[in-house]
Write a protein that holds these residues in place. Structure first.
Motif, PDB file in Angstrom:
ATOM      1  N   ARG A 207       0.842  -1.212   0.000  1.00  0.00           N
ATOM      2  CA  ARG A 207       0.000   0.000   0.000  1.00  0.00           C
ATOM      3  C   ARG A 207       0.866   1.248   0.000  1.00  0.00           C
ATOM      4  NH1 ARG A 207      -5.343  -1.870   1.231  1.00  0.00           N
ATOM      5  NH2 ARG A 207      -5.416  -3.490   2.802  1.00  0.00           N
ATOM      6  N   ASN A 208       2.112   1.120   0.500  1.00  0.00           N
ATOM      7  CA  ASN A 208       2.976   2.299   0.635  1.00  0.00           C
ATOM      8  C   ASN A 208       3.751   2.651  -0.624  1.00  0.00           C
ATOM      9  OD1 ASN A 208       4.406  -0.119   0.985  1.00  0.00           O
ATOM     10  ND2 ASN A 208       6.080   0.914   2.016  1.00  0.00           N
ATOM     11  N   LEU A 209       3.609   1.879  -1.700  1.00  0.00           N
ATOM     12  CA  LEU A 209       4.293   2.278  -2.932  1.00  0.00           C
ATOM     13  C   LEU A 209       3.741   3.624  -3.388  1.00  0.00           C
ATOM     14  CD1 LEU A 209       4.365  -0.944  -5.180  1.00  0.00           C
ATOM     15  CD2 LEU A 209       5.918  -0.242  -3.361  1.00  0.00           C
ATOM     16  N   PRO A 210       4.596   4.575  -3.730  1.00  0.00           N
ATOM     17  CA  PRO A 210       4.088   5.883  -4.134  1.00  0.00           C
ATOM     18  C   PRO A 210       3.538   5.896  -5.561  1.00  0.00           C
ATOM     19  CG  PRO A 210       6.485   5.892  -4.099  1.00  0.00           C
ATOM     20  CD  PRO A 210       6.068   4.541  -3.624  1.00  0.00           C
ATOM     21  N   TYR A 211       3.776   4.826  -6.301  1.00  0.00           N
ATOM     22  CA  TYR A 211       3.271   4.730  -7.678  1.00  0.00           C
ATOM     23  C   TYR A 211       2.294   3.562  -7.758  1.00  0.00           C
ATOM     24  CZ  TYR A 211       6.773   1.007  -7.794  1.00  0.00           C
ATOM     25  OH  TYR A 211       7.505  -0.114  -7.509  1.00  0.00           O
ATOM     26  N   LEU A 212       1.613   3.436  -8.909  1.00  0.00           N
ATOM     27  CA  LEU A 212       0.709   2.294  -9.109  1.00  0.00           C
ATOM     28  C   LEU A 212       1.435   1.280  -9.980  1.00  0.00           C
ATOM     29  CD1 LEU A 212      -2.365   1.599  -8.471  1.00  0.00           C
ATOM     30  CD2 LEU A 212      -2.715   2.022 -10.899  1.00  0.00           C
TER      31      LEU A 212
END
Ligand SMILES: O=P(O)(O)OC[C@H]1O[C@H](OP(=O)(O)OP(=O)(O)O)[C@H](O)[C@@H]1O
Ligand code: HPA
Length: 233
Positions: A207-212
């Motif tokens: 969930r903490n990835l800043p990108y998709l």
């Protein structure tokens, strides 16, 4: 009195050897060698090397445009934003700071993808929801996939006496949905692939990835090699 051999060796050790030993022990080992590989692969988004579907700038632009359309629609009327937990938490934070009307924020939890990439039984927990009776409500969620979560929650909000209920999602998958209803505001249409990051998870991670990112088979294999077999639902 002459120094004993034992005292001399202590002095030699304390004054000369130990300081060097301390320095060597504290010396900076080049990163990422200091971090065990399992922790790095899990927690450092830059090292995951996942296919990026939307980068940080694209997400920011999309959320700004989404907010603009919501501002245009509601004007200065008071709005109750209800965020669908857990996936919408990053969207919630980024979106409401761009909304101009007076806002109340509530949350409801809905979960149907426990530990997998396919929808299962939908569990809803509205115990922490604020009073929405006679309010204009905007449900916000990260993704519209089968559509079952949004359909159920729209109905629940109406049953709870909301005056009007609309919905806004970050992503809508380009696929056949299981329901007739569609979100009123959509930031991005995306291909029918399992995505993580910016709030979206796989087995409660990423969930903490800043990108998709797109979770492809190689990513799933690595995930399970690191974290164990798929969780039984
Ligand atoms: O359109 P649908 O097929 O119903 O899928 C969309 C829902 O699925 C995800 O929630 P999930 O069940 O994974 O729970 P989470 O928010 O805690 O990740 C997502 O956050 C949406 O709420
Ligand atoms: O593609 C997805 N990724 C993560 N969670 C989801 N919930 C529905 N679809 C998805």
């Amino acid at each position: 009195m002459p120094e004993s051999i034992l005292a001399a060796s202590h002095r030699f050790f304390n004054q000369l050897v130990q300081p060097w030993g301390n320095m060597l022990r504290c010396r900076r080992v080049p990163w990422p060698a200091r971090i065990p590989p399992d922790i790095t692969a899990f927690s450092h988004p830059r090292l995951l090397n996942m296919k990026t579907l939307l980068d940080e700038q694209q997400l920011e632009r999309g959320v700004s445009e989404l907010a603009q359309r919501i501002n245009d629609h509601y004007g200065s009327r008071p709005l109750t934003v209800v965020a669908v937990m857990t996936g919408s938490l990053i969207l919630l934070a980024d979106l409401i700071r761009r909304l101009n009307m007076p806002i109340r924020v509530g949350v409801v939890q809905a979960s149907s993808y426990r530990g997998g990439t396919r929808s299962g039984e939908l569990l809803v927990n509205a115990a922490m929801l604020i009073n929405i009776r006679d309010r204009e409500v905007l449900l916000i969620d990260d993704i519209f996939d089968t559509g079952r979560t949004l359909e159920r929650l729209l109905e629940d909000m109406r049953q709870m006496g909301a005056q009007d209920v609309k919905s806004a999602v970050l992503l809508q998958k380009n696929r056949q949905h299981d329901v007739q209803v569609r979100p009123d505001f959509v930031a991005f249409e995306i291909p029918d692939e399992f995505v993580v990051g910016y709030g979206l998870d796989y087995e409660d991670m990423y969930r903490n990835l800043p990108y998709l990112g797109v979770l492809e088979q190689a990513d799933l294999d690595r995930h399970h090699a690191l974290h164990g077999p798929a969780i039984d639902r």
